[in-house]
Every structure is written in structure tokens, then in C-alpha cells.
Design an enzyme around this catalytic site. Structure first.
Site, PDB file in Angstrom:
ATOM      1  N   ASP A  35       0.672  -1.144  -0.202  1.00 17.51           N
ATOM      2  CA  ASP A  35      -0.113   0.182   0.249  1.00 17.51           C
ATOM      3  C   ASP A  35       0.579   1.465   0.045  1.00 17.51           C
ATOM      4  O   ASP A  35       1.926   0.953   0.256  1.00 17.51           O
ATOM      5  CB  ASP A  35      -0.749  -0.143   1.060  1.00 17.51           C
ATOM      6  CG  ASP A  35      -2.459   1.167   0.610  1.00 17.51           C
ATOM      7  OD1 ASP A  35      -2.412   1.952   1.427  1.00 17.51           O
ATOM      8  OD2 ASP A  35      -3.509   0.203   0.582  1.00 17.51           O
ATOM      9  N   ASP A  59       3.460   1.819  -4.717  1.00 15.38           N
ATOM     10  CA  ASP A  59       2.699   2.751  -5.344  1.00 15.38           C
ATOM     11  C   ASP A  59       2.681   1.574  -6.324  1.00 15.38           C
ATOM     12  O   ASP A  59       4.063   1.176  -7.380  1.00 15.38           O
ATOM     13  CB  ASP A  59       2.947   4.313  -5.513  1.00 15.38           C
ATOM     14  CG  ASP A  59       2.060   4.785  -6.695  1.00 15.38           C
ATOM     15  OD1 ASP A  59       0.872   4.357  -7.124  1.00 15.38           O
ATOM     16  OD2 ASP A  59       1.993   6.415  -6.694  1.00 15.38           O
ATOM     17  N   VAL A  60       1.161   1.620  -6.654  1.00 13.62           N
ATOM     18  CA  VAL A  60       1.064   0.778  -8.127  1.00 13.62           C
ATOM     19  C   VAL A  60       1.479   0.870  -9.162  1.00 13.62           C
ATOM     20  O   VAL A  60       1.988   0.059 -10.656  1.00 13.62           O
ATOM     21  CB  VAL A  60       0.195  -0.038  -7.942  1.00 13.62           C
ATOM     22  CG1 VAL A  60      -0.476  -0.985  -6.348  1.00 13.62           C
ATOM     23  CG2 VAL A  60      -1.378   0.517  -8.394  1.00 13.62           C
ATOM     24  N   ASN A  86      -5.811  -5.147  -5.850  1.00 15.84           N
ATOM     25  CA  ASN A  86      -7.225  -4.674  -5.888  1.00 15.84           C
ATOM     26  C   ASN A  86      -6.863  -3.340  -4.973  1.00 15.84           C
ATOM     27  O   ASN A  86      -8.078  -1.945  -5.403  1.00 15.84           O
ATOM     28  CB  ASN A  86      -7.203  -5.613  -3.896  1.00 15.84           C
ATOM     29  CG  ASN A  86      -8.594  -4.486  -2.633  1.00 15.84           C
ATOM     30  OD1 ASN A  86      -9.220  -4.552  -3.107  1.00 15.84           O
ATOM     31  ND2 ASN A  86      -7.865  -3.615  -1.867  1.00 15.84           N
ATOM     32  N   TYR A 150     -13.358   5.994 -13.744  1.00 13.53           N
ATOM     33  CA  TYR A 150     -13.653   5.063 -12.929  1.00 13.53           C
ATOM     34  C   TYR A 150     -14.193   3.969 -13.508  1.00 13.53           C
ATOM     35  O   TYR A 150     -13.943   2.451 -14.082  1.00 13.53           O
ATOM     36  CB  TYR A 150     -14.325   5.105 -11.627  1.00 13.53           C
ATOM     37  CG  TYR A 150     -14.202   3.742 -10.471  1.00 13.53           C
ATOM     38  CD1 TYR A 150     -12.907   3.268  -9.760  1.00 13.53           C
ATOM     39  CD2 TYR A 150     -16.188   3.074 -10.467  1.00 13.53           C
ATOM     40  CE1 TYR A 150     -13.485   2.095  -8.835  1.00 13.53           C
ATOM     41  CE2 TYR A 150     -15.860   1.742  -9.370  1.00 13.53           C
ATOM     42  CZ  TYR A 150     -14.642   1.967  -8.788  1.00 13.53           C
ATOM     43  OH  TYR A 150     -14.642   0.265  -7.990  1.00 13.53           O
ATOM     44  N   LYS A 154     -12.892   0.225 -14.733  1.00 11.26           N
ATOM     45  CA  LYS A 154     -12.983  -0.764 -14.840  1.00 11.26           C
ATOM     46  C   LYS A 154     -13.368  -2.222 -14.950  1.00 11.26           C
ATOM     47  O   LYS A 154     -13.625  -3.513 -15.484  1.00 11.26           O
ATOM     48  CB  LYS A 154     -14.334  -0.907 -12.995  1.00 11.26           C
ATOM     49  CG  LYS A 154     -13.354  -0.012 -12.275  1.00 11.26           C
ATOM     50  CD  LYS A 154     -12.285  -0.946 -11.124  1.00 11.26           C
ATOM     51  CE  LYS A 154     -12.013  -0.838 -10.282  1.00 11.26           C
ATOM     52  NZ  LYS A 154     -11.149  -1.167  -9.493  1.00 11.26           N
ATOM     53  N   VAL A 183     -19.172  -1.091  -1.903  1.00 10.83           N
ATOM     54  CA  VAL A 183     -18.755  -1.926  -0.134  1.00 10.83           C
ATOM     55  C   VAL A 183     -18.379  -0.587   0.372  1.00 10.83           C
ATOM     56  O   VAL A 183     -17.669   0.221   0.228  1.00 10.83           O
ATOM     57  CB  VAL A 183     -17.790  -2.403  -0.766  1.00 10.83           C
ATOM     58  CG1 VAL A 183     -16.677  -2.834   0.362  1.00 10.83           C
ATOM     59  CG2 VAL A 183     -17.706  -3.320  -2.247  1.00 10.83           C
ATOM     60  N   THR A 185     -15.986   1.263   2.464  1.00 10.34           N
ATOM     61  CA  THR A 185     -14.759   1.876   2.693  1.00 10.34           C
ATOM     62  C   THR A 185     -14.590   2.476   2.621  1.00 10.34           C
ATOM     63  O   THR A 185     -15.515   3.391   2.291  1.00 10.34           O
ATOM     64  CB  THR A 185     -14.365   0.222   0.676  1.00 10.34           C
ATOM     65  OG1 THR A 185     -14.648   1.580   0.602  1.00 10.34           O
ATOM     66  CG2 THR A 185     -14.467  -0.539   1.065  1.00 10.34           C
TER      67      THR A 185
END
Length: 268
Positions: A35, A59-60, A86, A150, A154, A183, A185
Site C-alpha cells: 500500500d 505505489d502500483v 486490489n 472509474y 473497471k 462496499v 470502505t
């Protein structure tokens, strides 16, 4: 069986990632938690409290960092059996007003970040005949105004998973995609608190689409998907219907309510 398996999870400090880490830990998996929030990672590692957890602040969006994280996992545990891509972000803004940098950041994190994660872990996954779980969304199938970046990201990662599944099947590697509705979160709560327009749009959605599921309930389904190497997992289960009804959901009749709500938002 997950006992002894090495599972690498991005976006692991909070939300779905953290809930998955807790459940996988209970089932005996060894964890590589990644993360950008180092404090959150350390807090979670302290909670899990043993030597079968490795935390990597990375960082991805940085492929070299993700490759180094995968190397850390292999150095520590010998291999990676499962990778869970994720990490993701969202940002509400209509296309005509969204800042290009914000749009790009969502696409890069949610789509390119998934590629970086999978690409970095894939050599070991192939060696282990392992499993890849890509966290997509119900937004892979449905369109919500203000969420163009977004939704595009996705939908993109769903197709990425479909292509990858074909490419690596002969190596004995399984690939799954996860599709959730709302969700509860920190990411969702932050979007709601920062955008009254987003909250107004949610209010216009049909009842099932408005309801949230907890991160813990979502994690149970996703960990089950890992254990059974599922091709797709939908949370709640009715989300699967949205995949089959995708053409109908983009008809003028189906879009009418949200279109009217968007018109109201623009004049407020």
C-alpha cells in the site's frame, strides 16, 4: 487449502484489502501486503502480529517498485502463489468538468496499476501454477454519471482479466475477476463526503444498487474465490445478473432515471 500459500495483496492497508488480509491470515496464508499508506500497513501488521506478514510501502503506478515488492516476496517466502490486484481509487466529476489530471490518475491507478501488479508477480505465479484475482467492480457492467474514469478503468480490468486468463491457462494459472456493488470502505465514504452530487446520484439508483455491503462480507467471498480459483465472483450475488443484462442496461429506457437526475444536479 490456503495454509502456507503466499498471497500478495495491493491496497492492503484499508477496506477490502485489509479485510482479506485478516481472513487469509486466519486461514494460515503468508502475506505480502502492499500500500502507499505505510502507517496503515504497519498498524495492520501489528494487529496480525507474527512473522508471516511482509509489508511493502509501494505505489502500483511505479512498476519498478512493484517488481521490487514481488522480489521481496520471493526472497522472504520463496514464491508467490496468489496475487490480488486490489488497489484502486475513484473520483466523481462529469466529463465536461473533470480535471484531466484527476481522470488520468484514476485510469493509471485502477488499470495500469493492475497491469504493473500482475506483471511483477506473474513469473512466480506461473512457476507455482498459481492464481490471479483482479478486483474490478459492478461498474464493469453499469454506467453511473460522473464516474467515467472509474467505469472505464473497471471495464478495462475485466477485459484484462479475460485476456490474461486465455494467455496463461496452458501454464496452469487461474485468473478471476471480482465485481462488487457499493462496499462500505474508506474510499466510498470519502467520495460521498466530498461530493454531494455523487450522493444525489446514489439516491436515484434502484434499491439493490444503493445498498452497501461490508468489507468483511466482501472479503469472505473473495477469499472463497481464491480458494476455489473462480473465474468470476460477484458481490452480492445479484451483480452477476448485471453482467448478463449489460446490453439492456445501456438502453435509453434503463438510462432515463439517472439522466434525469444528472439534469437536476447540473441546475443545483
Amino acid at each position: 487449502m490456503l495454509r502456507g500459500k503466499v498471497v500478495m495483496i495491493t491496497g492492503a492497508a484499508h477496506g477490502i484489502g485489509a479485510s482479506m488480509a485478516r481472513l487469509l491470515h486466519k486461514r494460515g496464508a503468508r502475506l505480502v501486503l502492499i500500500d502507499v499508506d505505510e502507517h496503515g500497513l504497519r498498524t495492520l501488521a501489528g494487529e496480525l502480529g507474527d512473522d508471516v506478514v511482509v509489508c511493502v510501502c509501494a505505489d502500483v503506478n511505479d512498476f519498478d517498485a512493484m517488481r521490487a515488492a514481488a522480489e521481496t516476496a520471493v526472497d522472504r517466502f520463496g514464491a508467490i502463489d496468489v496475487v490480488v490486484a486490489n488497489a484502486g481509487i475513484e473520483h466523481w466529476a462529469p466529463v465536461q468538468t473533470v480535471e484531466p489530471a484527476a481522470f488520468r490518475r484514476v485510469i493509471e491507478t485502477n488499470l495500469i496499476g493492475v497491469f504493473h501488479t500482475v506483471r511483477a508477480a506473474l513469473p512466480s505465479i506461473i512457476d507455482q501454477r498459481g492464481y490471479v484475482l483482479i478486483v474490478a467492480s459492478a461498474s464493469s457492467y453499469t454506467a453511473v454519471p460522473g464516474m467515467a474514469a472509474y467505469g472505464a478503468s473497471k471495464a478495462g480490468v475485466e477485459q484484462f482479466a479475460n485476456v490474461l486468463r486465455i494467455e496463461v491457462a496452458h501454464h496452469g494459472v487461474g485468473v478471476g475477476s471480482a465485481h462488487m456493488s457499493l462496499v462500505d470502505t474508506p474510499m466510498l465514504r470519502e467520495t460521498q463526503s466530498s461530493s454531494a452530487e455523487f450522493t444525489m446520484l446514489l439516491a436515484a439508483l434502484p434499491g439493490p444498487l444503493r445498498r452497501t455491503v461490508t468489507a468483511d462480507k466482501c472479503a469472505v467471498r473473495l477469499v472463497d474465490a481464491i480458494e476455489h480459483r473462480k473465474r468470476r465472483v460477484d458481490v452480492p450475488r445479484w451483480v452477476a445478473a448485471a453482467r448478463w443484462l449489460k446490453p439492456a442496461l445501456s438502453t435509453p429506457f434503463a438510462e432515463r432515471t439517472l439522466s434525469r437526475q444528472m439534469a437536476r444536479i447540473e441546475v443545483t
